[in-house]
Write a protein that holds these residues in place. Structure first.
Motif, mmCIF file in Angstrom:
data_model
loop_
_atom_site.group_PDB
_atom_site.id
_atom_site.type_symbol
_atom_site.label_atom_id
_atom_site.label_comp_id
_atom_site.label_asym_id
_atom_site.label_seq_id
_atom_site.Cartn_x
_atom_site.Cartn_y
_atom_site.Cartn_z
ATOM 1 N N VAL A 1 5.701 -5.321 -8.132
ATOM 2 C CA VAL A 1 5.088 -4.086 -8.473
ATOM 3 C C VAL A 1 5.882 -3.701 -9.865
ATOM 4 C CG1 VAL A 1 4.469 -1.593 -8.202
ATOM 5 C CG2 VAL A 1 4.124 -3.248 -6.198
ATOM 6 N N PRO B 1 0.252 -4.036 -9.432
ATOM 7 C CA PRO B 1 0.680 -4.901 -8.497
ATOM 8 C C PRO B 1 0.085 -6.300 -8.543
ATOM 9 C CG PRO B 1 -1.064 -3.499 -8.074
ATOM 10 C CD PRO B 1 -0.805 -3.470 -9.394
ATOM 11 N N VAL C 1 0.865 3.536 -15.481
ATOM 12 C CA VAL C 1 0.417 2.889 -14.605
ATOM 13 C C VAL C 1 1.439 1.913 -13.427
ATOM 14 C CG1 VAL C 1 -1.594 2.514 -15.931
ATOM 15 C CG2 VAL C 1 0.438 0.985 -16.311
ATOM 16 N N VAL C 2 0.741 1.352 -12.694
ATOM 17 C CA VAL C 2 1.552 0.405 -11.766
ATOM 18 C C VAL C 2 0.882 -0.829 -11.931
ATOM 19 C CG1 VAL C 2 3.040 1.939 -10.532
ATOM 20 C CG2 VAL C 2 0.833 1.608 -9.772
ATOM 21 N N SER D 1 -1.578 5.505 -12.191
ATOM 22 C CA SER D 1 -2.878 4.742 -11.793
ATOM 23 C C SER D 1 -2.613 3.170 -11.669
ATOM 24 C CB SER D 1 -3.719 4.771 -12.864
ATOM 25 O OG SER D 1 -4.167 6.221 -13.488
ATOM 26 N N VAL D 2 -3.364 2.614 -10.809
ATOM 27 C CA VAL D 2 -3.178 1.086 -10.496
ATOM 28 C C VAL D 2 -4.120 0.233 -11.451
ATOM 29 C CG1 VAL D 2 -3.688 -0.643 -8.848
ATOM 30 C CG2 VAL D 2 -3.002 1.670 -7.962
ATOM 31 N N GLU E 1 -5.122 -3.489 -12.710
ATOM 32 C CA GLU E 1 -5.083 -4.950 -12.257
ATOM 33 C C GLU E 1 -4.843 -5.946 -13.374
ATOM 34 O OE1 GLU E 1 -4.797 -6.289 -9.454
ATOM 35 O OE2 GLU E 1 -5.163 -4.423 -8.082
ATOM 36 N N LEU F 1 2.453 1.720 -3.539
ATOM 37 C CA LEU F 1 1.352 2.262 -4.519
ATOM 38 C C LEU F 1 1.006 3.406 -4.151
ATOM 39 C CD1 LEU F 1 -0.989 -0.702 -4.708
ATOM 40 C CD2 LEU F 1 0.688 -0.307 -6.408
ATOM 41 N N GLN G 1 1.015 6.614 -7.039
ATOM 42 C CA GLN G 1 0.039 7.322 -7.225
ATOM 43 C C GLN G 1 0.064 8.835 -7.025
ATOM 44 O OE1 GLN G 1 -2.600 4.947 -4.620
ATOM 45 N NE2 GLN G 1 -4.044 4.531 -6.417
ATOM 46 N N ARG H 1 1.028 -1.283 0.026
ATOM 47 C CA ARG H 1 0.077 -0.034 0.129
ATOM 48 C C ARG H 1 0.874 1.384 0.011
ATOM 49 N NH1 ARG H 1 -5.444 -0.887 3.605
ATOM 50 N NH2 ARG H 1 -6.410 -2.433 2.254
#
Length: 348
Positions: free
Chosen positions: A219, A199, A196-197, A131-132, A134, A122, A126, A119
């Motif tokens: 990540v 995880p 983006v990332v 942005s995250v 998935e 991220l 951020q 967390r």
């Protein structure tokens, strides 16, 4: 309690009132009712004795008996309310709880150290505008290898022992598998930049040791734009290191090789334990390996839908467990998957 048989109403009234005043509980009050006011009680028997009196006395005696019964009934109801209120107060006092006492402590859970670090990582990215995204845990061979510039005979595949579900599907070996999905879903057919990332858990068929597990968290970071440079990559990673490990942190880039980036680098940070002076953790070098990174390979950009002559990008990937081990001075990665409460309770 005695039951009178004579017709002396004054004596009967005195006896009854004394008995009523002596009743100090619901049980005693019930006994008084049965003795005096019930269908078989004393006042009922007095009424039944009226017929044995001379005719001229019956009316007056009957009136007095009814008055006695009414008075005892009224006094009985009043006494019952008094006893009922008193017994209620006694029961409340006996069952009372001291609400000012502190509550008994209840066991509370806490976040796993991997979750805490994930967390935090991220959150850092951020704050830098990422942005995250998935991506699936079960991937195709193309997304995990082929589209990342690793065809079937590529030697880089030898570096990863893979869990195959069938001839086409597998458990992803790295979060890099989501790069193509991110570019294709967010890039607008190669017309929009992407930042983006990605995880998540990764899986490799490795020997379980103090430094390796069959599952681990990564990540992945990906940034695609028209004028992205290597210096942008270094700036982002330096900012990340300083936000996560302290404002005086430094990074070092060493040349490396990854099939999906060109050029590729390994990124080190100053040892968080010795401050760069050298210790057993950093093997006296003063540096700790942090992550791998590089400029996105033109083949990967093309597979993501971008024209590599107009668009460039950088990517990086880091293992979260490595950061957890470094930060909390844990020397065995197996502790992070062992569910040992002695370890987990330290992170409340």
């Amino acid at each position: 309690m005695s039951t009178p048989d004579d017709l002396d109403l004054a004596a009967q009234q005195t006896t009854a009132l004394h008995a009523l005043d002596a009743a100090d509980s619901s049980e005693a009050l019930e006994a008084f009712y049965r003795a005096w006011l019930s269908p078989s009680g004393a006042t009922t028997r007095l009424k039944r004795g009226i017929g044995r009196l001379p005719a001229e006395q019956r009316a007056a005696f009957g009136k007095n008996v009814n008055a006695l019964h009414a008075e005892l009934e009224t006094r009985f109801q009043q006494r019952r309310e008094v006893i009922k209120t008193r017994e209620l107060a006694q029961r409340i006092a006996a069952e009372a709880r001291d609400v000012t006492l502190p509550a008994r402590p209840r066991p509370a859970g806490a976040y796993h150290p991997v979750t805490l670090v994930m967390r935090e990582v991220l959150d850092v990215f951020q704050r830098m505008g990422f942005s995250v995204f998935e991506s699936p845990h079960v991937e195709t061979d193309d997304y995990n290898f082929g589209l990342l510039n690793m065809p079937a005979d590529h030697p880089a595949r030898d570096m990863q022992d893979t869990f195959y579900l069938d001839h086409e599907r597998l458990l992803r070996t790295h979060t890099s598998a989501g790069q193509i999905r991110a570019m294709r879903e967010l890039g607008g057919n190669g017309t929009r930049p992407v930042r983006v990332v990605l995880p998540g858990l990764c899986y490799r068929n490795e020997n379980i040791t103090t430094r390796s597990e069959i599952q681990f968290h990564q990540v992945e970071g990906l940034l695609v734009g028209r004028s992205v440079r290597m210096s942008d990559l270094k700036g982002v990673l330096l900012q990340y290191a300083r936000l996560l490990f302290g404002p005086e942190q430094r990074v070092r880039l060493r040349g490396s090789y990854f099939p999906f980036t060109e050029p590729s680098v390994e990124v080190d940070i100053r040892c968080t334990l010795c401050g760069g002076n050298g210790c057993r953790v950093c093997k006296q070098t003063g540096w700790l390996e942090l992550l791998g990174a590089g400029m996105v390979h033109p083949v990967v950009l093309a597979n993501g839908g971008y024209d590599p002559d107009e668009w460039r990008g950088f990517a990086f990937g880091m293992g979260i467990e490595r950061t957890v081990l470094q930060r909390y001075d844990i020397h065995d990665i197996r502790y992070l998957f062992g569910n040992d409460l002695r370890l987990l309770q330290q992170f409340r």
